[in-house]
Design a protein around this motif. Structure first.
Motif, short mmCIF file in Angstrom:
data_model
loop_
_atom_site.label_atom_id
_atom_site.label_comp_id
_atom_site.label_asym_id
_atom_site.label_seq_id
_atom_site.Cartn_x
_atom_site.Cartn_y
_atom_site.Cartn_z
N PRO A 1 0.82 -1.22 0.00
CA PRO A 1 0.00 0.00 0.00
C PRO A 1 0.85 1.26 0.00
CG PRO A 1 -0.81 -1.59 1.60
CD PRO A 1 0.51 -2.11 1.12
N THR A 2 0.39 2.26 -0.73
CA THR A 2 1.11 3.53 -0.81
C THR A 2 0.73 4.42 0.36
OG1 THR A 2 -0.65 4.47 -2.18
CG2 THR A 2 1.20 3.43 -3.32
N ASP A 3 1.44 5.53 0.46
CA ASP A 3 1.12 6.54 1.46
C ASP A 3 -0.34 6.97 1.29
OD1 ASP A 3 0.80 9.54 2.17
OD2 ASP A 3 2.62 8.95 3.23
N PRO A 4 -1.10 7.07 2.38
CA PRO A 4 -2.53 7.40 2.24
C PRO A 4 -2.79 8.76 1.60
CG PRO A 4 -1.81 7.48 4.55
CD PRO A 4 -0.72 6.83 3.77
N HIS A 5 -1.78 9.63 1.57
CA HIS A 5 -1.95 10.94 0.94
C HIS A 5 -1.58 10.93 -0.54
CE1 HIS A 5 -2.72 12.57 4.89
NE2 HIS A 5 -1.59 12.09 5.34
N THR A 6 -1.15 9.76 -1.03
CA THR A 6 -0.76 9.63 -2.43
C THR A 6 -1.77 8.77 -3.17
OG1 THR A 6 1.58 9.75 -1.82
CG2 THR A 6 1.05 8.85 -4.00
N THR A 7 -2.23 9.23 -4.32
CA THR A 7 -3.19 8.45 -5.11
C THR A 7 -2.46 7.31 -5.80
OG1 THR A 7 -4.53 10.42 -5.53
CG2 THR A 7 -4.85 8.53 -6.99
N PRO A 8 -2.85 6.07 -5.53
CA PRO A 8 -2.20 4.93 -6.20
C PRO A 8 -2.36 5.02 -7.71
CG PRO A 8 -3.61 4.19 -4.39
CD PRO A 8 -3.93 5.64 -4.61
#
Length: 205
Positions: free
Chosen positions: A35-42
């Motif tokens: 999972p990516t940083d929650p503030h970054t759109t995958p």
């Protein structure tokens, strides 16, 4: 509104679209594992938005549904994509709910929202397997009437033969609707009579 399998998509897409799909699914799978940083759109969510442009509108539902599965989209992601999405993107979320939102508290608000619209594609997607399994009796009956109001074939309502059988309250609602249409000099939808026949307690499932 059946989702095409990966194999069927591969056979129908041209080379460029097929390559785009494989890259998009790989990105979704990586996102599920890491999972990516929650503030970054995958990256796969960007692909989700542009699926129609790259794979054609006729295949966009299937492509988006496969992306949601590959990414193992959680209820929060499904809700965000639905709330922020276009009608086509919302439809794909609705089609994926029965696999990705096992808790009715997560998916039912989206189904209920779609049933408040007059978008026939959204209504048809909303009355799929998830609604058949989780929508309580009273709103489910209103969903059947919504199909009649908007011209969505009642065959789109998954499990209608099972859920309508012996439902005297649904029969009452259907008869009232038919009476209103007749009094107003308007035709009664043929589908209404089909559903009314299903409400008989002796109707075989």
């Amino acid at each position: 509104m059946a989702t095409l399998t990966r194999e069927d998509l591969d056979s129908r897409l041209d080379g460029a679209a097929r390559a785009w799909l494989h890259e998009a699914l790989a990105e979704a799978a990586r996102s599920a594992r890491h999972p990516t940083d929650p503030h970054t759109t995958p990256a796969w969510e960007t692909r989700f938005t542009s699926a129609g442009r790259h794979c054609g509108r006729e295949h966009a539902d299937s492509v988006r549904t496969h992306l949601l599965h590959e990414a193992r989209a959680d209820p929060a992601t499904l809700t965000r994509l639905y709330r922020q999405g276009t009608a086509a993107e919302r439809r794909a979320v609705l089609l994926a709910l029965h696999h990705l939102a096992p808790d009715p508290a997560d998916g039912l608000p989206l189904v209920e929202d779609a049933l408040r619209t007059n978008d026939t594609h959204l209504v048809a997607a909303a009355v799929g397997p998830y609604a058949a399994r989780h929508l309580p009796p009273h709103p489910w009956r209103h969903a059947v009437l919504k199909c009649l109001f908007t011209g969505v074939p009642v065959a789109a309502a998954d499990g209608i033969e099972r859920r309508a059988q012996g439902d005297t309250e649904l029969a009452r609602m259907l008869n009232d609707y038919a009476a209103e249409r007749t009094a107003a000099g308007r035709p009664v939808p043929a589908d209404l009579h089909r559903v009314l026949a299903l409400t008989s307690p002796t109707e075989e499932s």
